[in-house]
Design a protein around this motif. Sequence first.
Motif, PDB file in Angstrom:
ATOM      1  N   CYS A 106     144.909   9.979  23.504  1.00 64.14           N
ATOM      2  CA  CYS A 106     145.167   9.042  24.641  1.00 64.14           C
ATOM      3  C   CYS A 106     146.746   9.172  25.019  1.00 64.14           C
ATOM      4  O   CYS A 106     147.076   9.419  26.191  1.00 64.14           O
ATOM      5  CB  CYS A 106     144.557   7.903  24.613  1.00 64.14           C
ATOM      6  SG  CYS A 106     142.952   7.400  24.667  1.00 64.14           S
ATOM      7  N   VAL A 107     147.400   8.973  24.092  1.00 68.79           N
ATOM      8  CA  VAL A 107     148.808   9.012  24.177  1.00 68.79           C
ATOM      9  C   VAL A 107     149.429  10.584  24.889  1.00 68.79           C
ATOM     10  O   VAL A 107     150.386  10.384  25.517  1.00 68.79           O
ATOM     11  CB  VAL A 107     149.479   8.715  22.837  1.00 68.79           C
ATOM     12  CG1 VAL A 107     150.982   9.241  22.754  1.00 68.79           C
ATOM     13  CG2 VAL A 107     149.364   7.527  22.503  1.00 68.79           C
ATOM     14  N   ASN A 108     148.897  11.527  24.366  1.00 65.90           N
ATOM     15  CA  ASN A 108     149.362  12.796  24.620  1.00 65.90           C
ATOM     16  C   ASN A 108     148.922  12.921  26.135  1.00 65.90           C
ATOM     17  O   ASN A 108     149.873  13.304  26.924  1.00 65.90           O
ATOM     18  CB  ASN A 108     148.627  14.075  23.898  1.00 65.90           C
ATOM     19  CG  ASN A 108     149.273  14.178  22.628  1.00 65.90           C
ATOM     20  OD1 ASN A 108     150.492  13.671  22.315  1.00 65.90           O
ATOM     21  ND2 ASN A 108     148.471  14.617  21.646  1.00 65.90           N
ATOM     22  N   LYS A 109     147.659  12.394  26.861  1.00 70.46           N
ATOM     23  CA  LYS A 109     147.368  12.489  28.091  1.00 70.46           C
ATOM     24  C   LYS A 109     148.388  11.641  28.907  1.00 70.46           C
ATOM     25  O   LYS A 109     148.695  12.065  29.948  1.00 70.46           O
ATOM     26  CB  LYS A 109     145.892  12.010  28.053  1.00 70.46           C
ATOM     27  CG  LYS A 109     145.273  11.953  29.662  1.00 70.46           C
ATOM     28  CD  LYS A 109     145.521  13.409  30.168  1.00 70.46           C
ATOM     29  CE  LYS A 109     144.298  14.146  29.877  1.00 70.46           C
ATOM     30  NZ  LYS A 109     144.203  15.567  30.497  1.00 70.46           N
ATOM     31  N   ALA A 110     148.711  10.609  28.158  1.00 68.56           N
ATOM     32  CA  ALA A 110     149.768   9.574  28.854  1.00 68.56           C
ATOM     33  C   ALA A 110     150.927  10.178  29.173  1.00 68.56           C
ATOM     34  O   ALA A 110     151.644  10.280  30.076  1.00 68.56           O
ATOM     35  CB  ALA A 110     149.837   8.198  28.289  1.00 68.56           C
ATOM     36  N   ILE A 111     151.473  10.858  28.204  1.00 67.55           N
ATOM     37  CA  ILE A 111     152.685  11.712  28.215  1.00 67.55           C
ATOM     38  C   ILE A 111     152.625  12.944  29.452  1.00 67.55           C
ATOM     39  O   ILE A 111     153.340  13.280  30.215  1.00 67.55           O
ATOM     40  CB  ILE A 111     153.109  12.383  26.753  1.00 67.55           C
ATOM     41  CG1 ILE A 111     153.676  11.203  25.835  1.00 67.55           C
ATOM     42  CG2 ILE A 111     154.157  13.176  27.145  1.00 67.55           C
ATOM     43  CD1 ILE A 111     153.922  11.495  24.376  1.00 67.55           C
ATOM     44  N   GLU A 112     151.391  13.474  29.640  1.00 66.25           N
ATOM     45  CA  GLU A 112     151.310  14.579  30.482  1.00 66.25           C
ATOM     46  C   GLU A 112     151.156  14.053  31.504  1.00 66.25           C
ATOM     47  O   GLU A 112     151.747  14.647  32.653  1.00 66.25           O
ATOM     48  CB  GLU A 112     149.656  15.274  30.025  1.00 66.25           C
ATOM     49  CG  GLU A 112     149.353  16.165  31.027  1.00 66.25           C
ATOM     50  CD  GLU A 112     147.857  16.559  30.798  1.00 66.25           C
ATOM     51  OE1 GLU A 112     147.098  16.887  31.731  1.00 66.25           O
ATOM     52  OE2 GLU A 112     147.635  16.764  29.572  1.00 66.25           O
ATOM     53  N   TYR A 113     150.759  12.752  31.975  1.00 68.53           N
ATOM     54  CA  TYR A 113     150.830  12.058  33.416  1.00 68.53           C
ATOM     55  C   TYR A 113     152.237  11.470  33.471  1.00 68.53           C
ATOM     56  O   TYR A 113     152.425  10.932  34.552  1.00 68.53           O
ATOM     57  CB  TYR A 113     149.647  10.979  33.406  1.00 68.53           C
ATOM     58  CG  TYR A 113     148.223  11.441  33.565  1.00 68.53           C
ATOM     59  CD1 TYR A 113     147.824  12.613  33.934  1.00 68.53           C
ATOM     60  CD2 TYR A 113     147.450  10.348  32.645  1.00 68.53           C
ATOM     61  CE1 TYR A 113     146.360  12.843  33.958  1.00 68.53           C
ATOM     62  CE2 TYR A 113     145.902  11.087  33.036  1.00 68.53           C
ATOM     63  CZ  TYR A 113     145.508  12.109  33.620  1.00 68.53           C
ATOM     64  OH  TYR A 113     144.336  12.558  33.792  1.00 68.53           O
ATOM     65  N   GLY A 114     153.143  11.564  32.428  1.00 68.51           N
ATOM     66  CA  GLY A 114     154.485  11.013  32.873  1.00 68.51           C
ATOM     67  C   GLY A 114     154.833   9.546  32.679  1.00 68.51           C
ATOM     68  O   GLY A 114     155.730   9.162  33.003  1.00 68.51           O
ATOM     69  N   TYR A 115     153.703   8.901  31.989  1.00 73.65           N
ATOM     70  CA  TYR A 115     154.063   7.313  31.644  1.00 73.65           C
ATOM     71  C   TYR A 115     155.255   7.407  30.687  1.00 73.65           C
ATOM     72  O   TYR A 115     155.478   8.242  29.846  1.00 73.65           O
ATOM     73  CB  TYR A 115     152.930   6.724  31.142  1.00 73.65           C
ATOM     74  CG  TYR A 115     151.610   6.665  32.099  1.00 73.65           C
ATOM     75  CD1 TYR A 115     151.870   5.681  33.130  1.00 73.65           C
ATOM     76  CD2 TYR A 115     150.353   7.420  31.992  1.00 73.65           C
ATOM     77  CE1 TYR A 115     150.836   5.382  33.990  1.00 73.65           C
ATOM     78  CE2 TYR A 115     149.364   7.176  32.933  1.00 73.65           C
ATOM     79  CZ  TYR A 115     149.561   6.115  33.859  1.00 73.65           C
ATOM     80  OH  TYR A 115     148.627   5.909  34.935  1.00 73.65           O
ATOM     81  N   GLU A 116     155.968   6.184  30.922  1.00 77.10           N
ATOM     82  CA  GLU A 116     157.088   6.009  30.036  1.00 77.10           C
ATOM     83  C   GLU A 116     156.790   4.977  28.711  1.00 77.10           C
ATOM     84  O   GLU A 116     157.295   5.056  27.701  1.00 77.10           O
ATOM     85  CB  GLU A 116     158.044   5.274  30.604  1.00 77.10           C
ATOM     86  CG  GLU A 116     158.722   6.178  31.781  1.00 77.10           C
ATOM     87  CD  GLU A 116     159.741   5.569  32.732  1.00 77.10           C
ATOM     88  OE1 GLU A 116     160.154   4.284  32.307  1.00 77.10           O
ATOM     89  OE2 GLU A 116     160.183   6.153  33.701  1.00 77.10           O
ATOM     90  N   GLN A 117     155.767   4.312  28.998  1.00 79.43           N
ATOM     91  CA  GLN A 117     155.203   3.291  27.818  1.00 79.43           C
ATOM     92  C   GLN A 117     153.880   3.082  27.974  1.00 79.43           C
ATOM     93  O   GLN A 117     152.933   3.349  28.959  1.00 79.43           O
ATOM     94  CB  GLN A 117     155.996   1.890  27.742  1.00 79.43           C
ATOM     95  CG  GLN A 117     157.280   1.921  27.694  1.00 79.43           C
ATOM     96  CD  GLN A 117     158.098   0.639  27.952  1.00 79.43           C
ATOM     97  OE1 GLN A 117     157.923   0.127  29.144  1.00 79.43           O
ATOM     98  NE2 GLN A 117     158.817   0.133  27.258  1.00 79.43           N
TER      99      GLN A 117
END
Length: 161
Positions: A106-117
């Motif tokens: 999930c965190v890797n996908k969030a990073i891929e989507y450009g989320y900061e937190q």
Amino acid sequence: MLVTIIREIQPGDNEEVARVIRKVLEDLGVPKVGTAYADKALDRMYGNYDVPRAAYFVAEENGRILGCAGIAQLENYDGNVCELQKMYFLEEARGRGLGLKMINVCVNKAIEYGYEQCYLETMPYMKDAQKLYLKSGFHYINEPMGNTGHYSCPVWMLKSL
């Protein structure tokens, strides 16, 4: 040997995912109001996450879903923050490292989507989950962010991505 895979949710998973989530919440004695239990989205998780910058994953073993979690933009929040949402594992799947793997996906996908937190809400008595979140880099914060409607979840955590 049992092989557990983590994959994105498919339309045919909706019923089993809803059953898993409700079973875990009932087993843990979570209130049925003001928590994920009451969310209308539970019965249509695929469609709920089939939107930009959102993803939902299932942990599957021999064709059976044992757990799930997802990320999406934090509701009612003006900022580049996602929420780790609806992360639940059946009792038989706990203590096997699947939660940590799921958080990482999930965190890797969030990073891929450009989320900061990444933000999450949980229950005070879900101590094992909180240990896992801390191990994954989340820290406690003093007040909720956004407005998820989960007013019965008074523990809030945040992770910088």
